[in-house]
Design a protein around this motif. Structure first.
Motif, PDB file in Angstrom:
ATOM      1  N   GLN A   1       0.893  -1.113   0.015  1.00 28.59           N
ATOM      2  CA  GLN A   1      -0.090   0.011  -0.105  1.00 28.59           C
ATOM      3  C   GLN A   1       0.904   1.153  -0.074  1.00 28.59           C
ATOM      4  O   GLN A   1       1.787   1.423   1.038  1.00 28.59           O
ATOM      5  CB  GLN A   1      -1.059   0.041   1.250  1.00 28.59           C
ATOM      6  N   VAL A   2       0.721   2.067  -0.894  1.00 23.98           N
ATOM      7  CA  VAL A   2       1.478   3.304  -1.121  1.00 23.98           C
ATOM      8  C   VAL A   2       0.874   4.472  -0.278  1.00 23.98           C
ATOM      9  O   VAL A   2      -0.269   4.588  -0.178  1.00 23.98           O
ATOM     10  CB  VAL A   2       1.603   3.715  -2.733  1.00 23.98           C
ATOM     11  N   GLU A   3       1.611   5.215   0.536  1.00 22.73           N
ATOM     12  CA  GLU A   3       1.173   6.324   1.113  1.00 22.73           C
ATOM     13  C   GLU A   3       1.925   7.540   0.869  1.00 22.73           C
ATOM     14  O   GLU A   3       2.925   7.461   0.211  1.00 22.73           O
ATOM     15  CB  GLU A   3       1.376   6.129   2.682  1.00 22.73           C
ATOM     16  N   LEU A   4       1.277   8.695   1.197  1.00 27.69           N
ATOM     17  CA  LEU A   4       1.986   9.869   1.010  1.00 27.69           C
ATOM     18  C   LEU A   4       2.599  10.533   2.375  1.00 27.69           C
ATOM     19  O   LEU A   4       1.862  10.392   3.435  1.00 27.69           O
ATOM     20  CB  LEU A   4       1.040  11.199   0.536  1.00 27.69           C
ATOM     21  N   VAL A   5       3.991  10.567   2.203  1.00 25.85           N
ATOM     22  CA  VAL A   5       4.650  10.992   3.481  1.00 25.85           C
ATOM     23  C   VAL A   5       5.138  12.368   3.496  1.00 25.85           C
ATOM     24  O   VAL A   5       5.797  12.934   2.437  1.00 25.85           O
ATOM     25  CB  VAL A   5       5.998  10.027   3.658  1.00 25.85           C
ATOM     26  N   GLU A   6       4.483  13.148   4.592  1.00 26.68           N
ATOM     27  CA  GLU A   6       4.853  14.403   4.472  1.00 26.68           C
ATOM     28  C   GLU A   6       6.125  14.724   5.334  1.00 26.68           C
ATOM     29  O   GLU A   6       6.361  14.201   6.393  1.00 26.68           O
ATOM     30  CB  GLU A   6       3.875  15.420   4.941  1.00 26.68           C
ATOM     31  N   SER A   7       7.000  15.760   5.203  1.00 28.57           N
ATOM     32  CA  SER A   7       7.928  16.296   6.125  1.00 28.57           C
ATOM     33  C   SER A   7       7.962  17.836   6.216  1.00 28.57           C
ATOM     34  O   SER A   7       7.614  18.512   5.242  1.00 28.57           O
ATOM     35  CB  SER A   7       9.247  15.650   5.993  1.00 28.57           C
ATOM     36  N   GLY A   8       8.842  18.426   7.327  1.00 26.63           N
ATOM     37  CA  GLY A   8       9.258  19.801   7.164  1.00 26.63           C
ATOM     38  C   GLY A   8       8.350  20.603   8.171  1.00 26.63           C
ATOM     39  O   GLY A   8       8.720  21.845   8.110  1.00 26.63           O
ATOM     40  N   GLY A   9       7.332  20.192   8.875  1.00 23.07           N
ATOM     41  CA  GLY A   9       6.495  20.882   9.915  1.00 23.07           C
ATOM     42  C   GLY A   9       7.324  21.220  11.037  1.00 23.07           C
ATOM     43  O   GLY A   9       8.380  20.676  10.975  1.00 23.07           O
ATOM     44  N   GLY A  10       6.636  22.010  11.915  1.00 25.62           N
ATOM     45  CA  GLY A  10       7.420  22.325  13.036  1.00 25.62           C
ATOM     46  C   GLY A  10       6.887  23.716  13.807  1.00 25.62           C
ATOM     47  O   GLY A  10       5.956  24.243  13.291  1.00 25.62           O
ATOM     48  N   LEU A  11       7.996  24.218  14.706  1.00 25.04           N
ATOM     49  CA  LEU A  11       7.385  25.442  15.405  1.00 25.04           C
ATOM     50  C   LEU A  11       8.419  26.445  14.606  1.00 25.04           C
ATOM     51  O   LEU A  11       9.427  26.276  14.580  1.00 25.04           O
ATOM     52  CB  LEU A  11       7.846  25.106  17.013  1.00 25.04           C
ATOM     53  N   PHE A 105      -2.184   1.163 -16.408  1.00 25.67           N
ATOM     54  CA  PHE A 105      -3.476   0.465 -16.656  1.00 25.67           C
ATOM     55  C   PHE A 105      -4.278   0.076 -15.576  1.00 25.67           C
ATOM     56  O   PHE A 105      -5.349  -0.260 -15.577  1.00 25.67           O
ATOM     57  CB  PHE A 105      -3.663  -0.938 -17.362  1.00 25.67           C
ATOM     58  N   MET A 106      -3.867   0.557 -14.241  1.00 22.28           N
ATOM     59  CA  MET A 106      -4.592   0.249 -12.930  1.00 22.28           C
ATOM     60  C   MET A 106      -5.535   1.623 -12.856  1.00 22.28           C
ATOM     61  O   MET A 106      -5.418   2.600 -13.403  1.00 22.28           O
ATOM     62  CB  MET A 106      -3.612   0.330 -11.849  1.00 22.28           C
ATOM     63  N   THR A 107      -6.424   1.328 -12.113  1.00 22.20           N
ATOM     64  CA  THR A 107      -7.513   2.399 -11.767  1.00 22.20           C
ATOM     65  C   THR A 107      -7.180   3.491 -11.049  1.00 22.20           C
ATOM     66  O   THR A 107      -6.318   3.063 -10.016  1.00 22.20           O
ATOM     67  CB  THR A 107      -8.696   1.934 -10.976  1.00 22.20           C
ATOM     68  N   PRO A 108      -6.948   4.821 -11.307  1.00 23.79           N
ATOM     69  CA  PRO A 108      -6.540   5.820 -10.509  1.00 23.79           C
ATOM     70  C   PRO A 108      -7.258   5.936  -9.213  1.00 23.79           C
ATOM     71  O   PRO A 108      -8.557   5.612  -9.233  1.00 23.79           O
ATOM     72  CB  PRO A 108      -6.744   7.280 -11.625  1.00 23.79           C
ATOM     73  N   TYR A 109      -6.689   6.613  -8.221  1.00 24.81           N
ATOM     74  CA  TYR A 109      -7.195   6.748  -6.996  1.00 24.81           C
ATOM     75  C   TYR A 109      -6.632   8.095  -6.478  1.00 24.81           C
ATOM     76  O   TYR A 109      -5.681   8.608  -6.981  1.00 24.81           O
ATOM     77  CB  TYR A 109      -7.365   5.649  -5.936  1.00 24.81           C
ATOM     78  N   GLU A 110      -7.323   8.680  -5.167  1.00 27.51           N
ATOM     79  CA  GLU A 110      -6.805   9.554  -4.425  1.00 27.51           C
ATOM     80  C   GLU A 110      -6.050   9.204  -3.301  1.00 27.51           C
ATOM     81  O   GLU A 110      -6.530   8.337  -2.457  1.00 27.51           O
ATOM     82  CB  GLU A 110      -8.100  10.384  -3.997  1.00 27.51           C
ATOM     83  N   LEU A 111      -4.904  10.011  -2.865  1.00 19.23           N
ATOM     84  CA  LEU A 111      -4.382   9.617  -1.529  1.00 19.23           C
ATOM     85  C   LEU A 111      -4.346  10.892  -0.901  1.00 19.23           C
ATOM     86  O   LEU A 111      -4.165  12.322  -1.341  1.00 19.23           O
ATOM     87  CB  LEU A 111      -3.146   9.320  -2.084  1.00 19.23           C
ATOM     88  N   TRP A 112      -4.098  10.661   0.462  1.00 18.71           N
ATOM     89  CA  TRP A 112      -3.940  11.791   1.489  1.00 18.71           C
ATOM     90  C   TRP A 112      -2.664  11.562   2.172  1.00 18.71           C
ATOM     91  O   TRP A 112      -2.495  10.292   2.780  1.00 18.71           O
ATOM     92  CB  TRP A 112      -5.180  12.041   2.450  1.00 18.71           C
ATOM     93  N   GLY A 113      -1.889  12.616   2.669  1.00 18.97           N
ATOM     94  CA  GLY A 113      -0.902  12.079   3.792  1.00 18.97           C
ATOM     95  C   GLY A 113      -1.675  12.110   5.309  1.00 18.97           C
ATOM     96  O   GLY A 113      -2.828  12.670   5.530  1.00 18.97           O
ATOM     97  N   GLN A 114      -0.719  11.743   6.062  1.00 14.07           N
ATOM     98  CA  GLN A 114      -0.852  11.799   7.411  1.00 14.07           C
ATOM     99  C   GLN A 114      -1.109  13.092   8.062  1.00 14.07           C
ATOM    100  O   GLN A 114      -1.804  13.203   9.169  1.00 14.07           O
ATOM    101  CB  GLN A 114      -0.025  10.873   8.164  1.00 14.07           C
TER     102      GLN A 114
END
Length: 122
Positions: A1-11, A105-114
């Motif tokens: 399962q592929v996920e979206l991985v975010e980085s760079g947040g902070g204070l 040829f696979m069906t497209p879908y939508e992904l969200w990061g955490q």
């Protein structure tokens, strides 16, 4: 399962800058439009910035002139450069990818990061 991985947040202090990055955790054949959304305390999730597969961009009025969205199609990565940050920008920032095709040829879908927390405070 592929996920979206975010980085760079902070204070960061008001007036400061942060750069968010988002990339899939595995190989992807293609991705359509990508974007960044945010959800502040007690608020609904809202679109911050979007970018099409050919580089057309759009921004929320509240971030125009301060934020810049970009993407590297070779890496399927999207970035959000945030400058002149304000306390009102404090939120969890989510990456979104539309029309994700894992293999040809696979069906497209939508992904969200955490989500990644951005806090602007002195």
């Amino acid at each position: 399962q592929v996920e979206l991985v975010e980085s760079g947040g902070g204070l960061v202090q008001p007036g400061g800058s942060l750069r968010l990055s988002c990339a899939p955790s595995g190989s992807i054949f293609s991705i359509g439009a990508m974007g960044w959304y945010r959800q502040g305390p007690g608020k609904q999730r809202e679109l911050v910035a979007g970018i099409s597969s050919v580089g057309t961009t759009n921004y929320a009025d509240s971030v125009k002139g301060r934020f810049t969205i970009s993407r590297d199609n070779a890496k399927n990565t999207v970035y959000l450069q945030m400058n002149s940050l304000k306390p009102g920008d404090t939120a969890v920032y989510y990456c979104n990818a539309k029309n994700v095709i894992r293999r040809k040829f696979m069906t497209p879908y939508e992904l969200w990061g955490q989500g990644t927390q951005v806090t602007v405070s002195s």
